[in-house]
Design an enzyme around this catalytic site. Structure first.
Site, PDB file in Angstrom:
ATOM      1  CE1 TYR A  33      -3.137  -2.633   0.097  1.00  0.00           C
ATOM      2  CE2 TYR A  33      -3.768  -2.021   2.335  1.00  0.00           C
ATOM      3  CZ  TYR A  33      -4.029  -3.109   1.264  1.00  0.00           C
ATOM      4  OH  TYR A  33      -5.076  -4.014   1.324  1.00  0.00           O
ATOM      5  CG  HIS A  92      -1.896  -8.782  -0.730  1.00  0.00           C
ATOM      6  ND1 HIS A  92      -1.353  -7.519  -0.217  1.00  0.00           N
ATOM      7  CD2 HIS A  92      -3.175  -8.323  -0.771  1.00  0.00           C
ATOM      8  CE1 HIS A  92      -2.447  -6.546  -0.594  1.00  0.00           C
ATOM      9  NE2 HIS A  92      -3.446  -7.181  -0.739  1.00  0.00           N
ATOM     10  CD  GLN A 147      -7.936  -8.198   4.368  1.00  0.00           C
ATOM     11  OE1 GLN A 147      -7.830  -7.219   3.353  1.00  0.00           O
ATOM     12  NE2 GLN A 147      -7.174  -8.442   5.147  1.00  0.00           N
ATOM     13  N   PRO A 177     -16.565  -3.495   2.014  1.00  0.00           N
ATOM     14  CG  PRO A 177     -16.843  -2.812   4.309  1.00  0.00           C
ATOM     15  CD  PRO A 177     -15.668  -3.174   3.391  1.00  0.00           C
ATOM     16  N   GLY A 180     -16.258  -0.602  -2.446  1.00  0.00           N
ATOM     17  CA  GLY A 180     -15.323   0.442  -3.053  1.00  0.00           C
ATOM     18  C   GLY A 180     -15.867   2.023  -2.853  1.00  0.00           C
ATOM     19  CG  LEU A 182     -21.911   0.988  -6.254  1.00  0.00           C
ATOM     20  CD1 LEU A 182     -22.044   1.819  -7.311  1.00  0.00           C
ATOM     21  CD2 LEU A 182     -21.875  -0.320  -6.908  1.00  0.00           C
ATOM     22  CB  THR A 184     -21.557   5.911  -0.142  1.00  0.00           C
ATOM     23  OG1 THR A 184     -21.207   6.302  -1.389  1.00  0.00           O
ATOM     24  CG2 THR A 184     -20.286   5.252   0.459  1.00  0.00           C
TER      25      THR A 184
HETATM   26  N1  LIG Z   1      -6.877  -7.840   0.633  1.00  0.00           N
HETATM   27  C1  LIG Z   1      -7.048  -7.072  -0.411  1.00  0.00           C
HETATM   28  O1  LIG Z   1      -6.811  -7.586  -1.243  1.00  0.00           O
HETATM   29  C2  LIG Z   1      -7.977  -5.669  -0.231  1.00  0.00           C
HETATM   30  C3  LIG Z   1      -8.481  -5.260  -1.015  1.00  0.00           C
HETATM   31  C4  LIG Z   1      -8.936  -3.923  -1.139  1.00  0.00           C
HETATM   32  C5  LIG Z   1      -9.167  -3.587   0.357  1.00  0.00           C
HETATM   33  N2  LIG Z   1      -8.323  -4.145   1.310  1.00  0.00           N
HETATM   34  C6  LIG Z   1      -8.564  -3.662   2.884  1.00  0.00           C
HETATM   35  O2  LIG Z   1      -9.799  -3.329   3.286  1.00  0.00           O
HETATM   36  C7  LIG Z   1      -9.867  -2.094   3.614  1.00  0.00           C
HETATM   37  C8  LIG Z   1     -11.134  -1.565   3.079  1.00  0.00           C
HETATM   38  O3  LIG Z   1     -11.457  -1.523   1.568  1.00  0.00           O
HETATM   39  P1  LIG Z   1     -12.080  -0.468   0.856  1.00  0.00           P
HETATM   40  O4  LIG Z   1     -11.407   0.660   1.076  1.00  0.00           O
HETATM   41  O5  LIG Z   1     -12.107  -1.008  -0.862  1.00  0.00           O
HETATM   42  O6  LIG Z   1     -13.549  -0.574   1.599  1.00  0.00           O
HETATM   43  P2  LIG Z   1     -14.797   0.281   1.218  1.00  0.00           P
HETATM   44  O7  LIG Z   1     -15.557   0.433   2.362  1.00  0.00           O
HETATM   45  O8  LIG Z   1     -15.649  -0.523   0.286  1.00  0.00           O
HETATM   46  O9  LIG Z   1     -14.787   1.627   0.348  1.00  0.00           O
HETATM   47  C9  LIG Z   1     -13.937   2.733   1.130  1.00  0.00           C
HETATM   48  C10 LIG Z   1     -14.156   3.814   0.046  1.00  0.00           C
HETATM   49  O10 LIG Z   1     -15.446   4.159  -0.176  1.00  0.00           O
HETATM   50  C11 LIG Z   1     -15.826   5.675  -0.268  1.00  0.00           C
HETATM   51  N3  LIG Z   1     -16.491   6.087   0.991  1.00  0.00           N
HETATM   52  C12 LIG Z   1     -16.231   5.604   2.227  1.00  0.00           C
HETATM   53  N4  LIG Z   1     -17.259   6.251   2.790  1.00  0.00           N
HETATM   54  C13 LIG Z   1     -17.906   7.169   2.233  1.00  0.00           C
HETATM   55  C14 LIG Z   1     -18.737   8.252   2.346  1.00  0.00           C
HETATM   56  N5  LIG Z   1     -19.285   8.342   3.808  1.00  0.00           N
HETATM   57  N6  LIG Z   1     -19.199   8.908   1.552  1.00  0.00           N
HETATM   58  C15 LIG Z   1     -18.606   8.794   0.345  1.00  0.00           C
HETATM   59  N7  LIG Z   1     -17.755   7.948  -0.120  1.00  0.00           N
HETATM   60  C16 LIG Z   1     -17.274   7.092   0.915  1.00  0.00           C
HETATM   61  C17 LIG Z   1     -14.090   6.144  -0.137  1.00  0.00           C
HETATM   62  O11 LIG Z   1     -13.526   6.142  -1.342  1.00  0.00           O
HETATM   63  P3  LIG Z   1     -13.766   7.582  -2.404  1.00  0.00           P
HETATM   64  O12 LIG Z   1     -14.015   8.737  -1.533  1.00  0.00           O
HETATM   65  O13 LIG Z   1     -12.280   7.528  -2.973  1.00  0.00           O
HETATM   66  O14 LIG Z   1     -14.827   7.235  -3.328  1.00  0.00           O
HETATM   67  C18 LIG Z   1     -13.580   4.969   0.583  1.00  0.00           C
HETATM   68  O15 LIG Z   1     -12.190   4.813   0.439  1.00  0.00           O
HETATM   69  C19 LIG Z   1      -8.751  -1.535   2.836  1.00  0.00           C
HETATM   70  O16 LIG Z   1      -8.298  -0.113   3.558  1.00  0.00           O
HETATM   71  C20 LIG Z   1      -7.540  -2.464   2.887  1.00  0.00           C
HETATM   72  O17 LIG Z   1      -7.069  -2.463   4.217  1.00  0.00           O
HETATM   73  C21 LIG Z   1      -7.725  -5.155   0.946  1.00  0.00           C
END
Ligand SMILES: NC(=O)c1ccc[n+]([C@@H]2O[C@H](COP(=O)([O-])OP(=O)(O)OC[C@H]3O[C@@H](n4cnc5c(N)ncnc54)[C@H](OP(=O)(O)O)[C@@H]3O)[C@@H](O)[C@H]2O)c1
Length: 296
Positions: A33, A92, A147, A177, A180, A182, A184
């Site tokens: 990251y 990973h 994960q 969850p 990414g 969507l 929201t």
């Molecule tokens: N193992 C893996 O391969 C893998 C892959 C992905 C993630 N992860 C882990 O899982 C964690 C969470 O994943 P994720 O970031 O994909 O989770 P997510 O909850 O699906 O998406 C988070 C993103 O949604 C948007 N968001 C969140 N709250 C919002 C709100 N109130 N209003 C508008 N936009 C909002 C933001 O992106 P924007 O503002 O940019 O739109 C934020 O970065 C990561 O930090 C990482 O540690 C692991």
């Protein structure tokens, strides 16, 4: 994943403080990251209270699952985090070119040396996890944590991964969850974010059905007087396998509705209503019509 990328160090610190105030103790990062900045920022934030926390990092997204690569990246992660021991150490992603016995032997040796507490895998199919379980038998090592991706618009984990976790006593720490961002609902209103900025995410969450689900979830949330992100995270956590969703944002303000999921208990009617907003994945046997609770 946002620390040092879309979130500055100051925004990361605000999010960290908001999580701690809400009682969160588990923080997830990875060697890959933000070119290592994510681990460095997290390392600085946890310094005064490390013993109360469960810190996870991941290796092998680049360079494969060989013992040499895992050890090299873990050592670098420990230096960046300024930690002797990492609580959760993930491979990973699956590496078809490395014998899983080498990987599991490596996890066992790292555990025995006290540099990791839990052996973990990410982005594995269920058969790959079970192959790892078999490979670990010789050295007495079982997978502790998995994960997978899991959200209302990515439900494949329901088919084999989450039932396998229950069966094998593996904790599922699910990522994305909100799909990414969507779920929201912001894209229905013409807003932008990761899906419009990052083509990989745009493609991952690009189908019309997924966007319809997000719109429907936003309508349901409005009816209930809550935020769609709160329902999305609470729904992912409410699966019978009791997964632990990993939440994320670019600011403390954005994070708030996801944090609110901690206090959001879904009754069975609301859980079913949310579930009905997206297509149910077919079972591994493909005999969807024979499932007793085939309502959606
Ligand atoms: N193992 C893996 O391969 C893998 C892959 C992905 C993630 N992860 C882990 O899982 C964690 C969470 O994943 P994720 O970031 O994909 O989770 P997510 O909850 O699906 O998406 C988070 C993103 O949604 C948007 N968001 C969140 N709250 C919002 C709100 N109130 N209003 C508008 N936009 C909002 C933001 O992106 P924007 O503002 O940019 O739109 C934020 O970065 C990561 O930090 C990482 O540690 C692991």
């Amino acid at each position: 994943m946002q620390f040092g990328g879309r979130a500055t160090e100051a925004q990361s610190a605000e999010m960290y403080a908001a999580c701690r105030a809400a009682g969160i103790t588990h923080f997830d990062t990875a060697w890959v990251y933000t070119d290592g900045t994510s681990e460095q920022i997290l390392g600085r934030l946890i310094k005064s209270e490390r013993d109360q926390l469960l810190i996870a990092t991941k290796a092998g997204y680049e360079g494969g699952a060989s013992a040499a690569n895992l050890r090299t990246q873990l050592d670098q992660s420990r230096r960046r985090l300024d930690l002797d021991m990492v609580d959760v150490f993930y491979l990973h992603r699956f590496d078809p070119h490395t014998d899983l016995r080498e990987t599991m032997d490596c996890f066992a040796a790292l555990k025995a040396a006290g540099v990791i507490r839990y052996a973990a895998l990410s982005n594995f199919a269920a058969w790959q996890v079970m192959k790892a379980q078999m490979a670990g038998m010789a050295c007495g090592l079982a997978v502790d944590i998995l994960q997978p991706m899991y959200s209302l618009v990515k439900r494949q984990a329901e088919v084999e991964i989450l039932p396998m976790c229950t069966d094998q006593g593996i904790t599922a720490a699910c990522y994305s969850p909100l799909g990414g961002g969507l779920l929201t609902g912001k894209y229905a209103g013409g807003g932008g974010g990761r899906l419009s900025e990052d083509s990989r995410y745009g493609a991952r969450y690009g189908t019309a059905t997924m966007h319809q689900t997000a719109t429907a979830l936003a309508e349901l949330a409005a009816e209930r007087g809550t935020h769609p992100a709160t329902l999305a995270v609470a729904w992912a956590a409410a699966h019978p396998a009791a997964p632990v969703p990993i939440i994320s944002a670019r600011s403390a303000e954005q994070l708030q509705p996801s944090l609110a999921a901690l206090d959001c208990r879904l009754d069975s009617d609301l859980y079913a209503a949310i579930q009905a907003l997206s297509p149910r994945p077919a079972p591994a046997t493909d005999r969807l019509e024979e499932q007793e609770d085939n309502k959606d």
